[in-house]
Motif scaffolding. Structure first.
Motif, PDB file in Angstrom:
ATOM      1  N   TRP A 136      -2.619   8.898  -2.283  1.00  0.00           N
ATOM      2  CA  TRP A 136      -3.795   9.403  -1.578  1.00  0.00           C
ATOM      3  C   TRP A 136      -3.459  10.472  -0.542  1.00  0.00           C
ATOM      4  CZ3 TRP A 136      -6.177   3.893  -0.442  1.00  0.00           C
ATOM      5  CH2 TRP A 136      -6.711   3.383  -1.632  1.00  0.00           C
ATOM      6  N   THR A 187       2.572   2.784  -2.389  1.00  0.00           N
ATOM      7  CA  THR A 187       2.270   3.653  -3.525  1.00  0.00           C
ATOM      8  C   THR A 187       0.917   4.324  -3.371  1.00  0.00           C
ATOM      9  OG1 THR A 187       3.583   2.218  -4.973  1.00  0.00           O
ATOM     10  CG2 THR A 187       2.037   3.743  -6.021  1.00  0.00           C
ATOM     11  N   LEU A 188      -0.098   3.561  -2.965  1.00  0.00           N
ATOM     12  CA  LEU A 188      -1.420   4.145  -2.766  1.00  0.00           C
ATOM     13  C   LEU A 188      -1.418   5.177  -1.646  1.00  0.00           C
ATOM     14  CD1 LEU A 188      -3.765   1.024  -3.120  1.00  0.00           C
ATOM     15  CD2 LEU A 188      -3.381   2.854  -4.775  1.00  0.00           C
ATOM     16  N   PHE A 192       0.809  -1.216   0.000  1.00  0.00           N
ATOM     17  CA  PHE A 192       0.000   0.000   0.000  1.00  0.00           C
ATOM     18  C   PHE A 192       0.846   1.272   0.000  1.00  0.00           C
ATOM     19  CE2 PHE A 192      -3.052  -3.011   1.916  1.00  0.00           C
ATOM     20  CZ  PHE A 192      -4.144  -2.782   1.092  1.00  0.00           C
TER      21      PHE A 192
END
Length: 273
Positions: free
Chosen positions: A135, A130-131, A128
């Motif tokens: 975000w 990169t996300l 997660f």
């Protein structure tokens, strides 16, 4: 006629237990010191065998640590990583403990949340990264959220396991004595669950250190993970060793403080560490 009275009452033996405690503590400290000396000796042998391009020697690592401490890089990295770990781990405890208590006590809550817990806890936090950056940006929020994600499921699982391990006879005895749901929770369930909560907190702390490195490598300018990655780019193996050893020492200190706080503050709940 003179009467002689013999004092046969046993004298208090307070010195011997105190002396035994001092000897036991000295023995523990001595074994710790011996272990460290042996570890440094093995490290030195490996450094001499493979050379400074692969393994930095203890002297080179100490010199690099002084260099990084002199310009403030090491101190800033420790503060940044420690702050991120404590915030994310603390949020994981604040959410994980109440959620674990609910899951362990209320069947419908367990049935509703268990699929999500069993699904997400097998996805590593690095997946997660990169996300989180997309975000939340490259600021502090992305790192804190990743550490929270790492911590919360471990705390939930250990807390709920502790709740479900409470003896049914204890619950029935408390109910037969007129204890309400709140009293059963505070007087029976929580004291029996505290050891599991402490274990979950310690495991979550260890996993937080695993996550902080990957998070800081991708999206951080300051931190121990960023220091290790930057050192690699510059070919400074001694800096890499400084970052790794600092992570281990910081984790050791955090875990030791947690154990001391748990053993002193939560002693009335029967926690023995």
């Amino acid at each position: 006629m003179t009467t002689v009275t013999l004092d046969t009452a046993p004298k208090p033996r307070t010195a011997r237990p105190a002396l035994r405690a001092v000897r036991a503590r000295a023995r523990t400290v001595g074994l710790y010191a011996l272990s460290v000396v042996l570890g440094v000796a093995v490290w030195q042998v490996l450094a001499a065998h493979y050379g400074p391009s692969l393994v930095a020697s203890p002297r080179e690592t100490l010199s690099a640590a002084r260099e990084l401490a002199a310009d403030g890089t090491l101190g800033n990295s420790i503060v940044a990583s420690g702050r991120r770990i404590l915030i994310g781990w603390g949020l994981g405890l604040l959410v994980g403990v109440p959620a674990g208590l609910l899951i362990g006590q209320i069947r419908i809550v367990r049935q509703l949340l268990e699929p999500y817990i069993e699904f997400f806890r097998f996805i590593p936090p690095i997946a997660f990264v990169t996300l989180a950056v997309v975000w939340l940006g490259i600021g502090e929020s992305s790192k804190v959220v990743l550490i929270f994600y790492t911590s919360v499921f471990i705390v939930i699982l250990n807390t709920s396991a502790g709740v479900m391990a409470v003896s049914e006879s204890k619950l029935r005895a408390a109910a037969s004595l007129g204890a309400g749901r709140r009293q059963v929770l505070t007087r029976v369930v929580l004291p029996s669950t505290v050891p599991h909560i402490v274990t979950g907190a310690r495991l979550a702390m260890g996993n937080s250190f695993l996550t902080i490195v990957s998070a800081e490598i991708v999206a951080a300018q300051v931190g121990l993970g960023s220091l290790i990655w930057t050192s690699r780019n510059y070919g400074r193996i001694d800096w890499v060793f400084v970052g790794i050893i600092t992570l281990g020492l910081l984790g050791f200190v955090f875990d030791r403080v947690l154990r001391i706080v748990a053993s002193r503050v939560l002693r009335r709940y029967g926690v023995k560490l």
